[in-house]
Every structure is written in C-alpha cells, then in structure tokens.
Design an enzyme around this catalytic site. Sequence first.
Site, PDB file in Angstrom:
ATOM      1  N   ARG A  79      -4.158 -28.327 -24.138  1.00  0.00           N
ATOM      2  CA  ARG A  79      -4.165 -28.264 -25.597  1.00  0.00           C
ATOM      3  C   ARG A  79      -5.614 -28.414 -26.058  1.00  0.00           C
ATOM      4  O   ARG A  79      -6.267 -29.415 -25.723  1.00  0.00           O
ATOM      5  CB  ARG A  79      -3.303 -29.395 -26.165  1.00  0.00           C
ATOM      6  CG  ARG A  79      -3.413 -29.571 -27.664  1.00  0.00           C
ATOM      7  CD  ARG A  79      -2.461 -30.658 -28.177  1.00  0.00           C
ATOM      8  NE  ARG A  79      -2.573 -30.800 -29.611  1.00  0.00           N
ATOM      9  CZ  ARG A  79      -3.152 -31.843 -30.239  1.00  0.00           C
ATOM     10  NH1 ARG A  79      -3.643 -32.851 -29.547  1.00  0.00           N
ATOM     11  NH2 ARG A  79      -3.226 -31.869 -31.552  1.00  0.00           N
ATOM     12  N   HIS A 123      -8.361 -29.501 -36.008  1.00  0.00           N
ATOM     13  CA  HIS A 123      -8.527 -30.874 -35.524  1.00  0.00           C
ATOM     14  C   HIS A 123      -9.778 -31.433 -36.210  1.00  0.00           C
ATOM     15  O   HIS A 123     -10.775 -31.757 -35.571  1.00  0.00           O
ATOM     16  CB  HIS A 123      -8.619 -30.897 -33.998  1.00  0.00           C
ATOM     17  CG  HIS A 123      -8.308 -32.233 -33.373  1.00  0.00           C
ATOM     18  ND1 HIS A 123      -7.378 -32.386 -32.369  1.00  0.00           N
ATOM     19  CD2 HIS A 123      -8.808 -33.465 -33.604  1.00  0.00           C
ATOM     20  CE1 HIS A 123      -7.325 -33.659 -32.001  1.00  0.00           C
ATOM     21  NE2 HIS A 123      -8.197 -34.340 -32.741  1.00  0.00           N
ATOM     22  N   ASN A 305       1.818 -37.552 -31.517  1.00  0.00           N
ATOM     23  CA  ASN A 305       0.671 -38.252 -30.925  1.00  0.00           C
ATOM     24  C   ASN A 305       0.932 -39.749 -31.057  1.00  0.00           C
ATOM     25  O   ASN A 305       1.249 -40.220 -32.154  1.00  0.00           O
ATOM     26  CB  ASN A 305      -0.634 -37.922 -31.662  1.00  0.00           C
ATOM     27  CG  ASN A 305      -1.026 -36.456 -31.525  1.00  0.00           C
ATOM     28  OD1 ASN A 305      -0.364 -35.673 -30.840  1.00  0.00           O
ATOM     29  ND2 ASN A 305      -2.117 -36.087 -32.184  1.00  0.00           N
ATOM     30  N   GLU A 382      -0.432 -35.945 -27.723  1.00  0.00           N
ATOM     31  CA  GLU A 382      -1.532 -36.847 -27.345  1.00  0.00           C
ATOM     32  C   GLU A 382      -0.960 -38.198 -26.974  1.00  0.00           C
ATOM     33  O   GLU A 382      -0.098 -38.727 -27.676  1.00  0.00           O
ATOM     34  CB  GLU A 382      -2.525 -37.099 -28.499  1.00  0.00           C
ATOM     35  CG  GLU A 382      -3.479 -35.991 -28.762  1.00  0.00           C
ATOM     36  CD  GLU A 382      -4.460 -36.328 -29.895  1.00  0.00           C
ATOM     37  OE1 GLU A 382      -4.735 -37.524 -30.145  1.00  0.00           O
ATOM     38  OE2 GLU A 382      -4.937 -35.379 -30.527  1.00  0.00           O
TER      39      GLU A 382
HETATM   40  C1  FCB Z   1      -6.331 -39.325 -32.177  1.00  0.00           C
HETATM   41  C2  FCB Z   1      -7.155 -38.067 -32.352  1.00  0.00           C
HETATM   42  C3  FCB Z   1      -7.957 -37.692 -31.132  1.00  0.00           C
HETATM   43  C4  FCB Z   1      -8.570 -38.918 -30.494  1.00  0.00           C
HETATM   44  C5  FCB Z   1      -7.523 -39.962 -30.249  1.00  0.00           C
HETATM   45  C6  FCB Z   1      -8.029 -41.192 -29.542  1.00  0.00           C
HETATM   46  O1  FCB Z   1      -6.044 -39.883 -33.403  1.00  0.00           O
HETATM   47  O2  FCB Z   1      -6.313 -36.977 -32.678  1.00  0.00           O
HETATM   48  O3  FCB Z   1      -8.917 -36.755 -31.519  1.00  0.00           O
HETATM   49  O4  FCB Z   1      -9.590 -39.399 -31.286  1.00  0.00           O
HETATM   50  O5  FCB Z   1      -6.953 -40.346 -31.467  1.00  0.00           O
END
Ligand code: FCB
Length: 481
Positions: A79, A123, A305, A382
């Site tokens: 990703r 992003h 995430n 994430e």
């Molecule tokens: C998330 C972000 C990513 C990274 C992680 C630790 O909030 O999407 O870019 O900074 O945290």
Amino acid sequence: MPDANLRFPPGFLWGAATAAYQIEGAAREDGRTPSIWDAFSHTPGKVLGGDTGDVACDHYHRWREDVRLLADLGLKAYRFSVSWPRVQPTGRGPAARRGLDFYRALVDELLAHGITPMVTLYHWDLPQELESGLPGGGPAGGGWPERDTAERFAEYAGIVAGALGDRVELWTTLNEPWCSAFLGYGSGVHAPGRTDPAAALRAAHHLNLAHGLGARALRAALPARARIGVSLNPSAVRPLTSSPADLDARRRIDALANRVFTGPMLRGAYDDDLLADTARVTDWAFVRDGDLDVTRQPLDFLGINYYSPAVVSAASPSGAPRHDGHGGGDHSPWPGADSLVSFHRAPGELTAMDWPVDPTGLKDLLLEYTAQAPGVPLYVTENGAAYDDKPEGGAVHDPDRVRYLHGHLSAVHAAIREGADVRGYFLWSLMDNFEWAYGYSKRFGAVYVDYETQRRTPKSSARWYAKVAASGELPRAVAEG
Ligand code: FCB
C-alpha cells in the site's frame, strides 16, 4: 489441536504500507510543487529537529530496490500513496507526465514481482497552492475547510485513475481524514498547522465530500473489477468507568473521532448528538443539499488503521485535557469537547510513541465495523509500532515489534473467527520514514533505514513477518525468527 498455529484464510493479503511524503524525497524534482507538508516542515519549530521530507528515504530514486525488499520478504501486497503535487502540480490543471510515469513504473515493477498494489490517493500532502492560494490574484485556496478543495480532489482522482486504472485494482480515497481535519486545522500539530475549531469541522465535511466525489470519479474511470474504499483511523474509545458522565464522554469522542466520518460515508448523515455537541462551534451551514448522498458511496472495502486505544472520562483533574497520539500541541483537536472530556493512559506497555500496546482494540474495531458495514470486507490498512531500534553488528534486533505484531495479528485472527471478513493486513511500515511532527526520530519500519547512507537493513521483525506471510499461519506463541 490447541497448540496448532493460527491459520489465516486462503488469499489473505499480507502486505506493508508507506506514504509518499514519508518516503519519496525528491521534493523538487520533475515538476513537483510543494505540499502543505513541505511548507509546514520547513517552518521552524513545527517538526522535531527541523526534519523535512526533502530527501526522506530517497524512494523516488530507490524504488526498484524497495520493491526488491518487498519481494525478498515474500510480501503479497504493498500500500503506497500518490503525491498529489507530483502528478498535478499546484493541484489544478494538467497532469505532470513524469510524475505519473514514476507511479506507472512502480506499479509495473510490483506486478512483475507478483505484488498487489493498493493505491491511496491522499495521505496528507495537499498541494500548497490549494491551501494558500495562487499568488497574483489566482484562485484563493483555503485548504480542506473550503468546498473547492473537494472538487479539486475529484479531478485529481480522475487523473490518477486514468494513469493507473488499467493495472491497479485496490484503491482508497483518503488516509485518516480525522488527522487531516483535526490535527491539521484543530490542534495544528500537522500541516497546515491551523488552530481553528470551526475550520476543523468544515475540513471534516469537505474531506467526506472529497471521499464521495473522489469515489465517484474513480468509479467512472476504472474498470468494473476495481475495488474502492477508504482508510479510517477509528478510535477504539473506552470509558474510564461505567458512570453516566464517563459514558457520555465516550459518546462525545466517538462522535468526533469516528461517527463524523462513518455517519456521512456509511449512513449518509451526521448524527444529531454530534451536531448538538458542536453547535457552539459551527452551525454546519456548509453542508449543502445533496452532499450527504455524495458522501455515501458504495464501498467495496473499508480500511482500518489501528495503533492504540483511547480511554476517556468526564473532565477530571487526574486526566489530561486532550490526547491525539501525534504530538500534543497547545490547542485541542476536539471541537466542542475540549473542556468536557479528559484522556487517560490505557494500561499496557508503551511503544516509543508512548502509545499503549493493546491488541484488543483492533479486534473490537474489526467486529464493530463488521456490524456497522454489513457485507463490506475489511482490510487492516495500517498497524505497527515504533521502537528505538539500533543496529548492532550489521543486524537490527527488534523483539518488541515482533511481540506487537504477534499480538495484533492474533487479534485479527480472533476477529475473523468471530465473523469479521478481514481480507488483508498491511504492516506500518515497510521501512523507517519521516514520522510527521516527530521527523526521523521515530522508527516504525520492518526495515531499518540508515539516513546517512540510505542503506536498508531488514530488522528481525521483517524476517519474522516474512515467515508468517509465506505460511499464512501465525504461531500461537511468539518466537522471534
Ligand atoms: C498513522 C499515519 C501514518 C503513520 C502512522 C504511525 O496515523 O497514517 O502515516 O504516521 O500513523
């Protein structure tokens, strides 16, 4: 067989994630114009140590090596995000061919190694001109608090879909719009660094609108096999006690962290309690007729995430007034709730970010969004942790990260067993990178980056994760590979 390994479903996508500004560097090459993160990181005092993404991991030049890293680890998916100002300088007008060529080549290289790309359109690197306006009487800018930015995003989505749509199937519109709106315009610890609660709520709405318009633009430009989603960072928010006052604090933060996005995106509405809680900040007159039909687009998947849970109570002297996980600041990211809610540290050991380790939050979220979005598959887009990794004798030993990943993958497995349709997991991050307001001081990578030499060294967690990915099985107990 109680001691058998935990087996993931066939076809489960084992991946890793990155984002453009955090790894690419090459900030001024091939026609790229500055993003709000270039402007912010170059403003003294905004990023720890004065770090910027000017060079970062130099991925713009080392992408072949980085794809080889993914392939050597046997990962099946990657990703990454597209840098808007690299493919549409200034955020308006024609596309930049060389920027698009970079992503075409990257995708081709991934596909040649059998790695499935997942493209994130946004992003956090908004073209700076969309925030500050064009000099000399051009369009005014104004960033996410302005409706025009959502319309510009849809145009940009169409450009990227036109360039990559024949070879990319998995698309997400936005990454963590909560951070864009409330850290960018509320607490100001992220770019563009504004501290205006009403602007933060306007930004949230225009990000919802951008998601909807962007998803429509993608749908119009992409083949039918494309799958379109969004990556949210829902807060696993827990009340400190079961007192009515603490439950009400939980309700408020759930509204401001979660339902402000899932309401419009999944149900086509802002909940009444959110509107009432924020009535002193804004009257929401910027929501126009028809907007909430646009924000609610059919989703082919939802990206979750997750890093750590939040614990809240009614305002109390023992708690902290605010918490955002991405670096304090003097202003609140919680419009309308700042003086009413206190944040408390969840139990559990801490990562280098001071984020408590608690995998149950991930399981809870996966089950909760299974219920909220029935029939919509989930990806963990994430999950990961920062630790103070140090190379020793050419190797990097990171048992804490292995334990973190083991715990969270076990939670994903448990959620699947209880009915969540989770299709894949993207470790944050493939390699150490520019961690926003913390600069290069926090290392989230499975691969260690020496920023002096740009040498990449897979940490022991990368080897461990590679074994899990290759077998599709998680050992019940943690043993570092
Ligand atoms: C998330 C972000 C990513 C990274 C992680 C630790 O909030 O999407 O870019 O900074 O945290």
